[in-house]
Scaffold this active site. Structure first.
Site, PDB file in Angstrom:
ATOM      1  N   LYS A 174      14.979 -16.620 128.447  1.00  6.80           N
ATOM      2  CA  LYS A 174      15.630 -15.429 127.885  1.00  6.80           C
ATOM      3  C   LYS A 174      16.437 -14.795 129.020  1.00  6.80           C
ATOM      4  O   LYS A 174      16.006 -13.848 129.673  1.00  6.80           O
ATOM      5  CB  LYS A 174      14.575 -14.464 127.310  1.00  6.80           C
ATOM      6  CG  LYS A 174      15.175 -13.475 126.323  1.00  6.80           C
ATOM      7  CD  LYS A 174      14.108 -12.821 125.477  1.00  6.80           C
ATOM      8  CE  LYS A 174      14.623 -11.614 124.723  1.00  6.80           C
ATOM      9  NZ  LYS A 174      15.661 -11.892 123.734  1.00  6.80           N
TER      10      LYS A 174
ATOM     11  N   GLU B 206      18.260 -22.030 115.842  1.00  3.15           N
ATOM     12  CA  GLU B 206      17.806 -20.670 115.551  1.00  3.15           C
ATOM     13  C   GLU B 206      19.025 -19.838 115.156  1.00  3.15           C
ATOM     14  O   GLU B 206      20.128 -20.368 115.057  1.00  3.15           O
ATOM     15  CB  GLU B 206      17.099 -20.063 116.778  1.00  3.15           C
ATOM     16  CG  GLU B 206      17.955 -20.003 118.033  1.00  3.15           C
ATOM     17  CD  GLU B 206      17.216 -19.415 119.241  1.00  3.15           C
ATOM     18  OE1 GLU B 206      16.191 -18.748 119.059  1.00  3.15           O
ATOM     19  OE2 GLU B 206      17.699 -19.628 120.366  1.00  3.15           O
TER      20      GLU B 206
HETATM   21  N1  PXG Z   1      16.080 -16.159 119.515  1.00  2.00           N
HETATM   22  C1  PXG Z   1      16.911 -15.504 120.338  1.00  2.00           C
HETATM   23  C2  PXG Z   1      18.105 -16.194 120.874  1.00  2.00           C
HETATM   24  C3  PXG Z   1      16.620 -14.172 120.691  1.00  2.00           C
HETATM   25  O1  PXG Z   1      17.436 -13.512 121.520  1.00  2.00           O
HETATM   26  C4  PXG Z   1      14.660 -14.261 119.283  1.00  2.00           C
HETATM   27  C5  PXG Z   1      14.979 -15.579 118.998  1.00  2.00           C
HETATM   28  C6  PXG Z   1      13.401 -13.676 118.721  1.00  2.00           C
HETATM   29  O2  PXG Z   1      12.414 -13.563 119.728  1.00  2.00           O
HETATM   30  P1  PXG Z   1      11.317 -12.416 119.728  1.00  2.00           P
HETATM   31  O3  PXG Z   1      10.504 -12.690 120.920  1.00  2.00           O
HETATM   32  O4  PXG Z   1      12.058 -11.111 119.825  1.00  2.00           O
HETATM   33  O5  PXG Z   1      10.570 -12.540 118.471  1.00  2.00           O
HETATM   34  C7  PXG Z   1      15.479 -13.544 120.159  1.00  2.00           C
HETATM   35  C8  PXG Z   1      15.146 -12.138 120.521  1.00  2.00           C
HETATM   36  C9  PXG Z   1      19.175  -7.567 119.974  1.00  2.00           C
HETATM   37  C10 PXG Z   1      17.836  -8.122 120.239  1.00  2.00           C
HETATM   38  O6  PXG Z   1      19.489  -6.499 120.535  1.00  2.00           O
HETATM   39  C11 PXG Z   1      17.655  -9.490 120.230  1.00  2.00           C
HETATM   40  C12 PXG Z   1      16.397 -10.004 120.502  1.00  2.00           C
HETATM   41  C13 PXG Z   1      15.350  -9.182 120.775  1.00  2.00           C
HETATM   42  C14 PXG Z   1      15.564  -7.829 120.796  1.00  2.00           C
HETATM   43  C15 PXG Z   1      16.809  -7.284 120.536  1.00  2.00           C
HETATM   44  O7  PXG Z   1      19.929  -8.186 119.198  1.00  2.00           O
HETATM   45  N2  PXG Z   1      16.306 -11.343 120.480  1.00  2.00           N
END
Ligand code: PXG
Length: 289
Positions: free
Chosen positions: A149, A182
């Site tokens: 990430k 995803e």
């Molecule tokens: N795939 C990607 C590429 C992400 O960035 C997720 C899956 C989901 O992961 P989690 O651990 O959150 O269940 C993410 C997470 C935003 C924002 O501002 C994006 C995420 C998390 C928080 C805020 O768009 N992405």
């Protein structure tokens, strides 16, 4: 708002970092997005673990222990009186020179912002998202592994631009082999009967924490949950498709590439899981005190 920067709580207007920080110059760093529900930081340990794994994967040494990091997150929430909100935790490579060499950066920078988050409009949770598959493919794992990430989200931003320019709020990203990876900021699940399937991380998915929680809850509820290679065929022919993420939580997909999924709106399994997830946000969390 008070922002945590390297151990100090600074006022929002003074929360500034150097223009020579490699996080800005090269997207060189890692981050987490974490939710606070009912005065508890949700799945904090899992986020801290992933943050340190991401950092390790890019050879970034975080100048504090995971335990101290957890405490710093809780402290930042407390200082800002957060009951329900969103935490952005950022670790950059730090201040360096105008040149790629990360070893010239003296120390990583830790920034914690505790505020709010804008979810999808509430009606979309009932109606379902309309999304498209995009041409921007997910990063090849041997280029930037999607499990990291990182602060370099250009791959996702480009996909999001493609979606938005076509009138869709989200997209499905495929990996270089053409398999489903995803969404641009969420993981994806398909439902067929009482079976849930989601792409394994080697297909280009982030190890989403909401994804993991949903897999565990669904299993407890009696569903069969499997990580599986998925193609667009699997999406188009699914009973239900839903996305999971920290910001979105669980949101049903009604339409993909202008094709209705199932009945064209969030199905019963999606809605039941969303309900269970909501209950779980009351059960789990690190108390802010
Ligand atoms: N795939 C990607 C590429 C992400 O960035 C997720 C899956 C989901 O992961 P989690 O651990 O959150 O269940 C993410 C997470 C935003 C924002 O501002 C994006 C995420 C998390 C928080 C805020 O768009 N992405």
């Amino acid at each position: 708002m008070k922002v945590y920067i390297n151990g100090r709580m600074v006022d929002e207007k003074n929360a500034k970092i150097s223009v020579f920080d490699h996080g800005l110059l090269y997207g060189d760093g890692v981050f987490e997005g974490i939710r606070v529900y009912h005065k508890k930081v949700f799945t904090l340990q899992r986020h801290i673990d992933r943050l340190y794994r991401s950092a390790k994967a890019i050879a970034l040494e975080i100048a504090m222990t995971p335990d101290a990091m957890s405490k710093a997150v809780v402290r930042t929430c407390k200082q800002n009186g957060i009951t329900n909100g969103y935490v952005r935790l950022i670790v950059t490579r730090g201040v360096g020179t105008l040149g790629l060499n990360p070893y010239l950066c003296k120390q990583s920078q830790v920034i914690i912002i505790a505020g709010g988050i804008q979810l999808y409009p509430v009606e979309l949770y009932e109606e379902g998202l309309s999304i498209i598959t995009v041409g921007t493919m997910r990063n090849h794992p041997e280029a930037i592994n999607p499990r990291i990430k990182s602060l370099n989200y250009l791959n996702n931003v480009l996909a999001k631009i493609e979606a938005l320019n076509s009138g869709a709020m989200e997209c499905v990203m495929l990996n270089p082999q053409g398999y489903v990876a995803e969404a641009s900021g969420d993981n994806i699940f398909v439902v067929q009967g009482d079976r849930l399937r989601t792409p394994p991380v080697w297909c280009g998915a982030l190890e989403g924490i909401t994804r993991a929680v949903v897999m565990e809850l669904a299993q407890d509820m009696g569903y069969t949950v499997k990580e599986d290679v998925l193609t667009r065929y699997d999406l188009y022919t699914a009973d239900e498709v839903f996305l999971t993420g920290t910001a979105a939580e669980i949101i049903g997909v009604g339409v993909i590439d202008k094709r209705p999924i199932g009945a064209g709106r969030p199905g019963p399994v999606t809605l039941q899981l969303a309900e269970r997830f909501k209950a779980y946000t009351r059960e789990e969390g690190t108390l802010i005190e």
